[in-house]
Design a protein around this motif. Structure first.
Motif, mmCIF file in Angstrom:
data_model
loop_
_atom_site.group_PDB
_atom_site.id
_atom_site.type_symbol
_atom_site.label_atom_id
_atom_site.label_comp_id
_atom_site.label_asym_id
_atom_site.label_seq_id
_atom_site.Cartn_x
_atom_site.Cartn_y
_atom_site.Cartn_z
ATOM 1 N N UNK A 1 34.731 43.798 38.142
ATOM 2 C CA UNK A 1 35.586 42.650 38.415
ATOM 3 C C UNK A 1 35.341 42.126 39.827
ATOM 4 N N UNK A 2 35.098 43.031 40.753
ATOM 5 C CA UNK A 2 34.767 42.630 42.124
ATOM 6 C C UNK A 2 33.498 41.792 42.144
ATOM 7 N N UNK A 3 32.474 42.237 41.404
ATOM 8 C CA UNK A 3 31.211 41.502 41.365
ATOM 9 C C UNK A 3 31.408 40.129 40.736
ATOM 10 N N UNK A 4 32.188 40.052 39.660
ATOM 11 C CA UNK A 4 32.454 38.767 39.027
ATOM 12 C C UNK A 4 33.153 37.819 39.987
ATOM 13 N N UNK A 5 34.159 38.329 40.696
ATOM 14 C CA UNK A 5 34.897 37.496 41.639
ATOM 15 C C UNK A 5 34.028 37.011 42.779
ATOM 16 N N UNK A 6 33.227 37.913 43.344
ATOM 17 C CA UNK A 6 32.367 37.536 44.465
ATOM 18 C C UNK A 6 31.267 36.572 44.022
ATOM 19 N N UNK A 7 30.741 36.755 42.813
ATOM 20 C CA UNK A 7 29.713 35.839 42.313
ATOM 21 C C UNK A 7 30.270 34.426 42.177
ATOM 22 N N UNK A 8 31.464 34.315 41.582
ATOM 23 C CA UNK A 8 32.084 32.994 41.435
ATOM 24 C C UNK A 8 32.470 32.416 42.791
ATOM 25 N N UNK A 9 32.971 33.267 43.702
ATOM 26 C CA UNK A 9 33.337 32.799 45.037
ATOM 27 C C UNK A 9 32.121 32.251 45.776
#
Length: 728
Positions: free
Chosen positions: A298-306
């Motif tokens: 979830x961290x990776x998904x959030x950072x990718x979108x950010x």
């Protein structure tokens, strides 16, 4: 901040060739890096610290032969009893032999030995063990596995390879281009100029290209889940178009006021650009805040979108001014391009502002009927939110895969012949420091598991070469995402926890999904509290008010609740599911609610800032609170409506994908934006602002002195221009 952005906008226009060249070099460079460095994406969702993940790690260490991906080949004979005939046995054994010799496979289990044959002698299951995990299985190996049994099928048998090895990366095809096409049409209607619409779309597409290329270039060193790039693409497109739209709209307004293109773009970036920068920052903070939850994927998904949102902001405040410089007055509708400031100056009396537009009429109607509007809005959103109380979360299984896909065909055949439990097998890992302790514990564990309610069958144990670790297969009576299976998992863990001479852990794809869902459910209230608190603090900085941020946060909660309710009604309960192309309702994907909270928070703050900042600007400059509210709506309604329609179109385009996870994400985001923009921000917000009147802008003096002034409205810029007038 507004003054700095004003200077940046003017500089970008003056050096527009250099700015465009730099962005094109960055795009090409990252594109080459992405093509050469792109790594594979992961389809599994690991969750460190959970029992199921501990078991997988232990298997990888002590029993590597059993830690790879598994496949299940469902076999259906042309008629009952045919599996027990010599000819039928020869066909099945041929399929087993073919599967065992596939590249990447270390063995296939004969169903006659494992007794995986139905009593009517028509269905059988062949277990296939791969040497590596599902993410490490190559496309060629997967393709060869899918073709197993072609000779048997030619004889009228049905052979359906399935299992976790077929977990595939969702593909982005041409259907979501419909959303981009609708967005382009909205831009053309809004601007009345093909040049303005095309430039805005080009600006956004360059930003998306840079963001996605950078993301794929990093995928060789950072493990991306298969949905992370899709989410980044969704948000990058939506906010990229919206942010360019806001700046272009303000630039056109300044051109019509008689400013030169350079001065117009400077002021547009200084004012609308300030709002874009703040709005983008809120989205980035909310997405990056997913790291607080402590869940790696979830961290990776959030950072990718950010990351893609950050690029969209940078492109909007640098590349957009440069492209506007090339466009000149062609960003205006054709009939207004030749209107000169001199002609306007010739009028003895300045023309009164036209306040007959729909935005002004809507605002006057809402403020006049504010009490009924608030009550109807709250009641309507409350009713829409009701299904959310039945929300269930799970990771997707093969039964929710697109109809006709190999994974779905296999799952349906297994359910038809053996029942739903065979599609969600569990695995009990028994390990100790000595073979004797393991041998003693295994029968005890098997007996306890067999006596657990909801367990259909327990398979014979498999031992590693040292004899210290055993793997026991468990078949539940219910399917992987059923609530009854969740109960079975907890009951088994409670029962086997008392074995003292060995460590006993429960895992399997189904158990992993249950553990992930529970951890995400526990984290959601904490994250929601973090987001709401953050929204109040950020909006307090922007609007110098206490009640406005509280009102905005409560509106956000209404949006989230109603969005959850509608998504549950469609995707979990199946109401109107055919309209979105969903053929099998199921629990929501585990990370959807927490991801939706983070994304909708940022987008909700976008509309709040663009509408309410104009209200505050007019109130500070002497309008009554009611008139300031009407002015803010009147000036912002057209642009916010266009921005919301664009986001809805982009997100809605992903609803047409076959993958149910991406489909639900696109649907929830589209519905959330529609509710927040049209019901909450453009209806309930002005009604509440009118009800609060001047009290909406109250802030204690001590707090006013303590808070830094971020100057979203550009008051500092106006003061700077008054002291240093520019020849326009």
């Amino acid at each position: 901040m507004a003054t700095l952005l004003y200077r940046l906008g003017r500089a970008s226009l003056r050096r527009r060739r250099l700015v465009v060249a730099v962005w094109l070099v960055v795009l090409v460079g990252l594109g080459i890096a992405a093509a050469t460095l792109k790594g594979p994406t992961a389809s599994n969702f690991t969750m460190p610290g959970t029992e199921s993940q501990q078991a997988l790690d232990l298997l990888a260490e002590r029993f590597p032969a059993a830690s790879g991906a598994t496949g299940t080949i469902a076999v259906k004979a042309p008629a009952d009893g045919q599996l027990t005939t010599p000819d039928g046995q020869a066909v099945v054994k041929g399929v087993v032999q073919e599967a065992a010799t596939l590249p990447g496979v270390i063995g296939a289990v004969d169903p006659y030995q494992s007794q995986a044959i139905t009593p009517n002698g028509r269905y059988a299951l062949i277990q296939v063990q791969f040497a590596t995990g599902a993410d490490d299985v190559t496309d060629d190996q997967r393709a060869a596995y899918e073709k197993v049994g072609a000779q048997a099928e030619a004889q009228g048998w049905q052979i359906a390879p399935g299992g976790e090895v077929l977990n595939a990366e969702p593909e982005v095809g041409s259907t979501e281009a419909l959303g981009v096409l609708v967005a382009a049409i909205v831009l053309i209607i809004t601007f009345g100029s093909l040049v303005a619409a095309g430039m805005t779309m080009l600006n956004a597409l360059i930003g998306v290209g840079v963001g996605m290329a950078g993301l794929f270039a990093l995928s060789s060193v950072v493990e991306l889940t298969s949905t992370a790039p899709i989410l980044a693409l969704m948000l990058g497109l939506a906010v990229g178009i919206d942010y360019s739209l806001f700046i272009t709209s303000r630039h056109r307004q300044h051109l019509l006021e008689g400013l030169t293109p350079e001065e117009a773009v400077g002021r547009a970036v200084g004012t609308a650009g300030s709002a874009v920068l703040f709005a983008g920052a809120t989205v980035v903070i909310a997405l990056a805040g997913l790291a607080v939850v402590g869940i790696p994927f979830l961290t990776v998904m959030g950072l990718a979108a950010a990351g893609t949102v950050s690029v969209a902001v940078l492109v909007a405040i640098t590349l957009a001014p440069a492209l506007l410089g090339f466009a000149g007055r062609r960003v205006l509708p054709r009939k207004l391009r030749n209107v000169t400031p001199a002609a306007e100056a010739a009028d003895a009396v300045p023309a009164a502002e036209d306040r007959s537009g729909f935005g002004f009429r809507w605002a006057r109607w809402v403020t006049r009927l504010r009490i009924p509007v608030i009550l109807v809005g709250l009641l309507g959103l409350g009713l829409l939110a009701l299904p959310a109380q039945d929300m269930r979360l799970a990771l997707p299984d093969a039964s929710t895969a697109p109809a006709g896909s190999p994974a779905r065909t296999s799952a349906d055949l297994i359910r038809e012949g053996f029942g739903p439990g065979f599609t969600g097998r569990l695995a009990v890992v028994v390990t100790s420091d000595s073979p004797q302790d393991t041998a003693t514990a295994v029968p005890q564990v098997a007996a306890l598991v067999q006596r657990t309610d909801g367990v259909l069958a327990v398979a014979p144990p498999q031992l590693d070469p040292s004899g210290r670790t055993a793997l026991i297969g468990v078949i539940p009576k219910s399917g992987p995402t059923d609530a009854a299976t969740e109960t079975v998992v907890h009951d088994i863990r409670d029962r086997v926890g008392s074995i003292g001479n060995a460590e006993v852990l429960l895992t399997g794809v189904t158990a992993i999904g249950i553990d992930v869902s529970e951890k995400l459910s526990d984290a959601m209230p904490v994250y929601l509290l973090l987001v709401v608190g953050l929204s109040i603090l950020l909006l307090m900085l922007v609007f110098r008010s206490i009640l406005v941020p509280v009102k905005a946060a409560l509106g956000f909660l209404l949006t989230v609740a109603a969005t959850f309710g509608i998504t549950v009604a469609v995707f979990q309960q199946g109401h109107l599911a055919s309209l979105v192309g969903l053929d099998s309702p199921a629990p929501l994907i585990s990370f959807l609610p927490i991801l939706l909270i983070g994304i909708l928070f940022g987008l909700a703050m976008d509309y709040e800032v663009f509408l309410v900042s104009r209200m505050r600007e007019d109130f500070v400059h002497g309008d009554t609170a009611r008139q300031a509210t009407i002015n803010g709506m009147g000036h912002g309604a057209r642009v916010v409506t266009a921005a919301a329609l664009i986001m809805i179109s982009v997100f809605g385009g992903f609803v047409f994908l076959d993958d149910p996870v991406i489909k639900s994400m696109g649907f929830a985001l589209a519905v959330g934006v529609a509710i927040d923009a049209f019901v909450v921000r453009m209806t309930i917000v002005p009604a509440v602002m009118s009800l609060l009147n001047a009290r909406a802008w109250w802030l204690p003096r001590w707090l006013d002195r303590a808070l830094p002034n971020v100057d979203i409205e550009g008051e500092g810029l106006r003061a700077h221009l008054d002291k240093h007038p520019v020849n326009v």
